[in-house]
Design an enzyme around this catalytic site. Structure first.
Site, PDB file in Angstrom:
ATOM      1  CB  THR A  95      -0.913  -0.001   1.232  1.00  0.00           C
ATOM      2  OG1 THR A  95      -1.732  -1.170   1.188  1.00  0.00           O
ATOM      3  CG2 THR A  95      -1.802   1.235   1.248  1.00  0.00           C
ATOM      4  CE  LYS A 171      -5.315  -1.752   1.123  1.00  0.00           C
ATOM      5  NZ  LYS A 171      -4.033  -2.360   1.460  1.00  0.00           N
ATOM      6  CE  LYS A 240       1.415   3.002   4.849  1.00  0.00           C
ATOM      7  NZ  LYS A 240       1.803   1.736   4.200  1.00  0.00           N
TER       8      LYS A 240
END
Lengths: 295, 295, 295, 295
Positions: A95, A171, A240
């Site tokens: 990711t 995503k 994050k």
């Protein structure tokens, strides 16, 4: 297919075993080598560097924690860039930011290699069980060539476009949505608690009678029961991703009013020392009242 | 059971017919009388006021738009307070503030009447089909006496406490959660659109592969397709509920960081002239970029 | 003092002339050379690159738009790093991230050069008039050696610490505070307008009778009069600074609830096409109502 | 002028003494009578109720804590409505909602009385020293008749319109602006602290060199020094005003993105048990990091 596999965290390990199980020829690499040992014990080849893992392979799969790790493994000194075999494809499952994905695409193109982004949706257990969902974007030929890999890695593949960064954006959109749900659960619970309503009872109505989502049910229970260890997905990784989502939106000048606040809640949750807990803890520290009650 | 029924909007009408169908004896009242006509045509008694509807009844059901309407019908001059028969119960099905519910409970107690809050979860069509979920709180005896009514009105009843305001708090928690989802869908779509991802495709992954909630699927499609008319639930009513949730939380000194921003987004959506559209439009106007693009 | 001066935007030009006026020996450089022409016309030396400007100088002053520009000029291929004379000091006046400042400090240390951060507070006109305020941090010796430069560049110097990044953090704190004020003016005006109150009248009370700040008065008038051109400070630069502030806070795990929302408002203002206007326009587009009214 | 004066909190007491000092004939009333004693001791008449204080007076001044107190004193059973002498004027100095002000205006009109809103800006000490600023709205004749009262009560009077609620809206706009500044100070300090910058040093640059506002200087020092007692203005009253501002904006369908978040921060600050502290404490609890550090 000959596959170099870089990144043996929980997700990576689960996927790598699926690929081994499907008969692919793997060369695995992890920065700390003890993660590679179980593979070596079973006769899987191991490498001393990402570059060595990629050497002459048909596919290089990277499954790493963040932009910095992927950038170092591929673009850094001694990185894997340029080491793949003829018509080799770098399949980036991490990711990462759309921005890095775009830079990787360009770098591989210049190195006469191909690049596909294929971030995965699902928890580590789903990886082990082959239940992951893959979100894929890139050159159709490369995507087609990797179909056999995707089929072995997960149960479902969604091709969302020809620009790799598109898969990364999807995503991030999925993860920001889940993150919003964690916070929303926390705030709904907080309101309920103010009126003496048990979290589990509220969840039974909210999800059991209305939303009927197994994912919301699962997270709702984790938060209701304060079960944040072991972490299925760590708070700092979740933080994050929310940050990457905000930055990815900003690159396209897209305002995100709710997610911007959410991002700050994740910082607040980290400031309280919860970075290693499951990210659902953001629903528990979402309101200062609980923060206070808990200290 | 002899039931005075006040409030024949779409939800009220659906519920009233269910009760008639279950063999209860209704006297219906609506402020604008044409809504009562279909009932009169079928031989259901109609009243000229809320008080008249309640006169001597075993149960008074109110299903009105907001606090002001309920307060006027029950506590105002010529209101229904005190008109019920012996052991009569006021069953308040409207989505109102916990604060008003507490005041109604006290007023009925002083008038030697009983009061139960029973807000419902579901769209008008669910009301017609008897598919509503009732969230109930109040004195256990009164709740028990009304069981036959709840069973006729919906398919599922959750008793959440003995203080009527608790049921209203739960209803607000449900609605704020749904409202957050609308906005989160909007922001996820906006991010995706920034990268050229079609809303429907994003929804297929987000809900189809991950959340698997029929409610999220339904709202996700409304927003993706810009289908905000006819309104299943009007934006202005949704805005009211989010506001009530924030106020109910404040009464218990519960911070609501995300929902506070959401409340402002509903104001913004109304400022753009969408009050009569379906509340899912908040997901479409959630970001200024789209607002701008659309004007 | 022999000074290489890189970056002749409005701020840089103003400062450079002050330094020339104070008798310092300058070599100026700007990426687009026409900005350097007025200097050449007056006999000031010009360079073809940042590196050439720095060659053998006692001080290299950089005054550039953002992190990328500073990084390219100093750390990039052919950058100024390592070109300074013995005991040379790089004085970084740009508003950059504390993170880049830390990296510059390290790079210069490794190149046996010294580095001081000295971002400035004030508008271009203040630069021309020598009215800037300098916020300085770095090694005390280097700061001391540059005192004569600071005195020529502005009217006031605040030394805030020995780590250069500290000065950048202070500059960001100042700019985020100003940005909050712009938005707060906008929201106060919007409330007033809702009740038929003229912006100027509100400002007369708010600032004239209460706050008494010349800066708030100035911005309050710009917003009240919709005077966003010419830009004293461009919206996109302001947006960058708010973003840098949020990121700098995140690096230290400091939540910023209001500023996080503000950052989103700047994105929204940019999405409406105002990037080249004065940043005070964020106070005008702060509320969707006005956005709508204006389109 | 014969004046009934209701509400002897710190602000009210200060104003009442100014009016006595200016030679006006007062009848004072406070719900808890000990506050009236110092007046009785000096020979000022006292009343047993708001109505008695208003009886036959030229002016009724109310200076109470919130909407509920003003509503009870004037519109409630035994309230002052209708008790004033011929051409009497109710001068409402409290910080109340525009909505209540509108209802008061109507009620007085129906009772053949006049009504002027005249909320004041300033701290209690300013009241004692005659340094208050009055924000006035209402019928010009009534405003004109009360000029002598305004001149005695403060040093400056701003007439902002003919609808009383306009003055209340301006007062709320002023208070929300101040509240934003408290939070902004807190967030700027938090960022600075993350980089080892002392609050006072940051304030010296932020206000001393840039904003130059005595009010910001004063609040900045209170927050820097954690001096929240005694409260010049209590947190719970400040929270009330921010809430009133958000509600007043909502009535006119005006979004308030920053102030909506601020409102939540005030709830959070109250949830931490600070209701009786000075409202500037919101700047100290504005970030969870500090909350955590402090517990």
């Amino acid at each position: 297919v000959k596959i170099g596999f870089v990144g043996l965290g929980r997700m990576g390990t689960g996927i790598a075993w699926r690929l081994v199980g499907a008969g692919h020829e793997l060369v695995v690499y992890n920065r700390t080598s003890e993660k590679a040992k179980p593979f070596a014990d079973k006769g899987v080849k191991t490498a001393e560097s990402a570059r060595e893992a990629a050497q002459g392979a048909d596919a290089l799969i990277t499954m790493l924690a963040d932009d910095a790790a992927v950038e170092a493994s591929v673009l850094g000194d001694g990185g894997a860039l340029g080491a793949l075999g003829a018509r080799g494809v770098h399949v980036s499952m991490s990711t990462i930011s759309p921005d890095l994905s775009r830079r990787l695409a360009r770098a591989h193109r210049e190195a006469k290699e191909r690049y596909v982004a294929a971030p995965v949706v699902g928890r580590p257990q789903a990886a082990e069980e082959g239940e992951l969902v893959l979100v894929v974007a890139g050159d159709p030929d490369a995507v087609g060539d990797m179909k056999v890999v995707f089929d072995a890695a997960g149960k479902e593949t969604h091709v969302v476009g020809e620009e790799p960064e598109q898969a990364n954006a999807v995503k991030l959109a999925v993860n920001l949505f889940l993150a919003v749900i964690l916070e929303a659960l926390g705030e709904a619970y907080a309101l309920g608690e103010g009126y003496g309503i048990d979290d589990r009872l509220l969840l039974a109505i909210l999800n059991g009678a209305v939303l009927k989502s197994p994912v919301i049910d699962g997270y709702g229970k984790l938060i209701a029961d304060n079960r944040f260890e072991p972490a299925g997905f760590r708070l700092d990784l979740g933080a994050k991703d929310v940050r990457l989502a905000v930055e990815a939106a900003e690159r396209k000048i897209v305002p995100m009013p709710i997610v911007s606040v959410l991002r700050d809640r994740f910082v607040a949750a980290q400031a309280l020392g919860n970075s290693g807990q499951d990210w659902s803890i953001v629903g528990r520290v979402s309101t200062d009242r609980r923060v206070n009650a808990g200290t």
